[in-house]
Design an enzyme around this catalytic site. Structure first.
Site, mmCIF file in Angstrom:
data_model
loop_
_atom_site.group_PDB
_atom_site.id
_atom_site.type_symbol
_atom_site.label_atom_id
_atom_site.label_comp_id
_atom_site.label_asym_id
_atom_site.label_seq_id
_atom_site.Cartn_x
_atom_site.Cartn_y
_atom_site.Cartn_z
ATOM 1 N N GLU A 49 0.864 -1.190 0.000
ATOM 2 C CA GLU A 49 0.000 0.000 0.000
ATOM 3 C C GLU A 49 0.899 1.237 0.000
ATOM 4 O OE1 GLU A 49 -2.820 0.529 3.192
ATOM 5 O OE2 GLU A 49 -3.422 -1.579 3.062
ATOM 6 N N ASP A 60 -6.386 8.480 9.980
ATOM 7 C CA ASP A 60 -5.031 8.156 10.387
ATOM 8 C C ASP A 60 -4.658 8.685 11.757
ATOM 9 O OD1 ASP A 60 -4.361 8.280 7.027
ATOM 10 O OD2 ASP A 60 -3.768 6.594 8.306
#
Ligand SMILES: O=P(O)(O)OC[C@@H](O)[C@@H](O)c1c[nH]c2ccccc12
Length: 260
Positions: A49, A60
């Site tokens: 990724e 995040d």
């Protein structure tokens, strides 16, 4: 057969579980992206990724938010990353997944993004702020370009929804293992094993667990219930602190020799 299908057939033949690392493109400078991708592939990554830095990464935690800030300060843009990935593609055999929010794609221009992602040889996209109901803004274009959407399910997703999402994909299903944002954790909720078993029962495609995984013990424990793991924050942290060699035991925890 796409690169995901090839990768998972290889895993089955080797009786191994998947290990998908996440890195932030541009963290440490765009010039280190190639060596990091090669290092991860050489040490057993099933797919990788590649995160695109963004000013508002809502899903995040601090580790990836800080990596995003460093990459933005290095002048990293989606265009720069796609150009760099196009030049790296011939050297990397495993699937490359772009992890981005929708905003950078809209800012880039949807048709231009599809064209440039296809030129870069991208195999999949994770777009955390794109719910299944809204996918049609981009899904037909990604499908025509041969790019899979890697979809997420969470601990709070109803089973019917999990089954519906699982049937749409061809890459793998991303089972988020904690309720919250990305970031290394010391432990997981007790019901995570039952949660992963439930998803495995309804998913025709491989299921990978992600979020919070940061030790070989976590890797072994969680990949016992599914087809492998995604690890992000820990990998970002080890690269940033020049401890890349410590990534190797994490990846080895999915190998047959260690699978007990
Ligand atoms: O960092 P962790 O806790 O190991 O979780 C993986 C995660 O970083 C990676 O898959 C990812 C980075 N940003 C995301 C946003 C949404 C979903 C997934 C992600």
């Amino acid at each position: 057969m796409n690169r995901f299908e090839k990768a998972f057939i290889q895993l089955k033949e080797n009786e191994e579980k998947a290990f998908v690392p996440y890195i932030m493109a541009g963290d440490g400078g765009i010039s280190v992206l190639k060596e990091r991708l090669l290092f991860l592939e050489e040490n057993g990554a099933t797919a990788i990724e590649v995160g695109i830095p963004f000013s508002d990464p809502v899903a995040d935690g601090p580790t990836i938010q800080e990596a995003s800030q460093r990459a933005l300060q290095n002048g990293t843009t989606l265009k720069l990353v796609l150009e760099e990935l196009q030049s790296i593609r011939p050297f990397i055999q495993i699937p490359i997944i772009i992890m981005t929010y929708m905003n950078p794609i809209y800012a880039y221009g949807l048709p231009e993004f599809i064209t440039d992602a296809q030129k870069a040889g991208i195999d999949g996209c994770i777009i955390p702020d794109l719910p299944m109901e809204e996918e049609n803004v981009i899904l037909p274009f990604l499908s025509n370009a041969g790019i899979e959407i890697i979809r997420l399910v969470t601990l709070t997703s109803p089973t019917e929804r999990i089954a519906e999402i699982a049937k749409k994909g061809k890459g793998f299903l991303y089972a988020v293992t904690i309720t919250g944002i990305t970031g290394s954790r010391s432990s997981f909720q007790t019901e995570v094993g039952a949660y992963l078993n439930k998803i495995k029962k309804v998913s025709p495609i491989p299921v990978l667990a992600g979020f919070g995984i940061s030790s070989p013990e976590h890797v072994k424990a969680l990949s016992h219930y599914c087809d492998g793991v995604v690890v992000g924050s820990k990998i970002v942290d080890l690269f940033h602190n020049r401890k890349a060699e410590e990534i190797i035991p994490l990846m080895n925890a999915t190998k047959k020799i260690n699978a007990k």
